[in-house]
Design a protein around this motif. Sequence first.
Motif, PDB file in Angstrom:
ATOM      1  N   ASP A  66     -35.249  27.291 -11.412  1.00  0.00           N
ATOM      2  CA  ASP A  66     -35.450  26.158 -10.486  1.00  0.00           C
ATOM      3  C   ASP A  66     -36.945  25.960 -10.289  1.00  0.00           C
ATOM      4  N   GLU A  67     -37.444  24.866 -10.831  1.00  0.00           N
ATOM      5  CA  GLU A  67     -38.880  24.633 -10.783  1.00  0.00           C
ATOM      6  C   GLU A  67     -39.330  23.991  -9.478  1.00  0.00           C
ATOM      7  N   LEU A  68     -38.428  23.349  -8.754  1.00  0.00           N
ATOM      8  CA  LEU A  68     -38.845  22.629  -7.551  1.00  0.00           C
ATOM      9  C   LEU A  68     -39.453  23.547  -6.487  1.00  0.00           C
ATOM     10  N   PRO A  69     -38.762  24.629  -6.082  1.00  0.00           N
ATOM     11  CA  PRO A  69     -39.392  25.489  -5.073  1.00  0.00           C
ATOM     12  C   PRO A  69     -40.414  26.467  -5.653  1.00  0.00           C
ATOM     13  N   THR A  70     -40.503  26.541  -6.979  1.00  0.00           N
ATOM     14  CA  THR A  70     -41.467  27.451  -7.598  1.00  0.00           C
ATOM     15  C   THR A  70     -42.880  26.890  -7.437  1.00  0.00           C
ATOM     16  N   GLY A  71     -43.827  27.736  -7.007  1.00  0.00           N
ATOM     17  CA  GLY A  71     -45.208  27.288  -6.847  1.00  0.00           C
ATOM     18  C   GLY A  71     -46.001  28.212  -5.957  1.00  0.00           C
ATOM     19  N   ASN A  72     -47.244  27.793  -5.661  1.00  0.00           N
ATOM     20  CA  ASN A  72     -48.136  28.546  -4.781  1.00  0.00           C
ATOM     21  C   ASN A  72     -48.048  27.976  -3.368  1.00  0.00           C
ATOM     22  N   TYR A  73     -48.030  28.857  -2.397  1.00  0.00           N
ATOM     23  CA  TYR A  73     -47.923  28.455  -0.993  1.00  0.00           C
ATOM     24  C   TYR A  73     -48.990  29.181  -0.176  1.00  0.00           C
ATOM     25  N   GLU A  74     -49.581  28.441   0.762  1.00  0.00           N
ATOM     26  CA  GLU A  74     -50.553  29.044   1.679  1.00  0.00           C
ATOM     27  C   GLU A  74     -49.934  29.162   3.063  1.00  0.00           C
ATOM     28  N   VAL A  75     -50.084  30.331   3.650  1.00  0.00           N
ATOM     29  CA  VAL A  75     -49.570  30.538   4.999  1.00  0.00           C
ATOM     30  C   VAL A  75     -50.439  29.732   5.963  1.00  0.00           C
ATOM     31  N   GLY A  76     -49.815  28.809   6.688  1.00  0.00           N
ATOM     32  CA  GLY A  76     -50.555  27.916   7.572  1.00  0.00           C
ATOM     33  C   GLY A  76     -51.003  28.571   8.857  1.00  0.00           C
ATOM     34  N   ASN A  77     -51.721  27.776   9.661  1.00  0.00           N
ATOM     35  CA  ASN A  77     -52.199  28.286  10.947  1.00  0.00           C
ATOM     36  C   ASN A  77     -51.051  28.613  11.892  1.00  0.00           C
ATOM     37  N   ASP A  78     -49.877  28.006  11.642  1.00  0.00           N
ATOM     38  CA  ASP A  78     -48.719  28.317  12.471  1.00  0.00           C
ATOM     39  C   ASP A  78     -47.967  29.545  11.976  1.00  0.00           C
ATOM     40  N   GLY A  79     -48.492  30.187  10.912  1.00  0.00           N
ATOM     41  CA  GLY A  79     -47.877  31.403  10.391  1.00  0.00           C
ATOM     42  C   GLY A  79     -46.699  31.154   9.487  1.00  0.00           C
ATOM     43  N   ALA A  80     -46.519  29.905   9.037  1.00  0.00           N
ATOM     44  CA  ALA A  80     -45.343  29.565   8.231  1.00  0.00           C
ATOM     45  C   ALA A  80     -45.771  28.967   6.893  1.00  0.00           C
ATOM     46  N   ILE A  81     -44.811  28.963   5.953  1.00  0.00           N
ATOM     47  CA  ILE A  81     -44.984  28.278   4.677  1.00  0.00           C
ATOM     48  C   ILE A  81     -44.024  27.094   4.641  1.00  0.00           C
ATOM     49  N   ALA A  82     -44.439  26.038   3.949  1.00  0.00           N
ATOM     50  CA  ALA A  82     -43.646  24.806   3.915  1.00  0.00           C
ATOM     51  C   ALA A  82     -42.907  24.704   2.585  1.00  0.00           C
ATOM     52  N   LEU A  83     -41.646  25.161   2.563  1.00  0.00           N
ATOM     53  CA  LEU A  83     -40.798  25.014   1.377  1.00  0.00           C
ATOM     54  C   LEU A  83     -40.332  23.568   1.275  1.00  0.00           C
TER      55      LEU A  83
END
Length: 418
Positions: free
Chosen positions: A111-128
């Motif tokens: 599944d390529e859609l959720p595959t990728g690089n993510y940065e942990v935001g200032n709210d402590g979460a990642i945006a899938l």
Amino acid sequence: MTWCRLPAASKGIGIVRRLASLLLPQLALLPLCGCLAWQEPDNPGDLQRAGYMAERRAVPDEPVETAHDATAWNLARCTEPRTRPSTVMLDAADPLVLSQGDLLRIVVTNDELPTGNYEVGNDGAIALPRMNPLRVVGMTPRQAEVAVEQRLVAAGWYRPGHGRVALSLLERGPVRVIVSGAVFQSGRVVINQRSPQETDTARQGAIGAHALTSTLSSAITFAGGVRPDADIAHVEVRRGGQVSVVDLSGIVSDEPVNDLMLMDGDRVVVPSRRCFQAELARPTPITPPGVRAYISNLSVPANNNAGAAIGRDSSNFPYGIRLLQALASMNCIGGAQMTNADRWAILISVNPLDGQTEVIQRRIEGLVRRRDRDAYNPVIMPNDAIACYDSAVTNGRELLRTLSDAVLSGSLSRAITR
């Protein structure tokens, strides 16, 4: 012809006699110039009993102490660690706890859609994609991996057991912490912060990236390093409602230490033992590598710092240097021994324990020749000020020169007009 010159000769003799009568009383003061003495600076506290370091005390007339005695005086004033709150080890077993700004790599099987690089935001979460943010701060990478897989299953992306999530930490993000207590520059510091030019793409591709500059010792270094009165055996790391007390004394003795990995929002408190510890007044991983002092040398023959060959390098010293070495660097030691060598110096420094300015006076030549010089030779601290003053003989000579110039200019003009 001879008769015509007599009035001029008589007039010249009168001028000489008048000038001699004016100058002789001043010349009689010359032997006293070498006896001129300075008054001790009036400090707000008693440096003999409550100063920051023993080496700042007034110098007695006769040698009575050694450097060992000064060290004992300093250590005798050390206070024992105060009662500590309950100690909890903060993620000591797994230092790779996710924090704001961390860069993650998520790979979902087939599944390529959720595959990728993510940065942990200032709210402590990642945006899938197509889902609400998932908070991962405080989790280990493995825990975050499980949380992502559970979120995808709950959202209906695939059935349990039909997909696999792999999460890796590519790069640690900047960590903002507050450092206070017995450090030279308390306040908020940002550690593990890289510029775009410093980004290591090859390291980002490695699973299990580790940030050495996110450690407790790095935060203390960014705060200017510990002061000589710091209690490095009881450094507090506060995270939420938990407190961990860490012993960093092994850093200065080249022994292993538990150098905790910090998280964004941590608070570091370095207690004070309220005494000067010489082992912390030298370059170490948690002390300053060097110090900058403000210096002034207007002694004869120089009339400005440039004339005394004082430049930028003359005011930057390795940490741990003492007053005599600093005075030599600013060309305040040496010269004609009978006249200008016997100079005076003052050291202006702030006592970090009470915030009061201490002014320390030293007769340079006398300190150089004492066998107990190390007991009265203070260590230079960051932002200290050092000034060099002329010897009593030079001061007296300059005083007589000034008076003589004034007397000669006034008396000579009056004598000639008569």
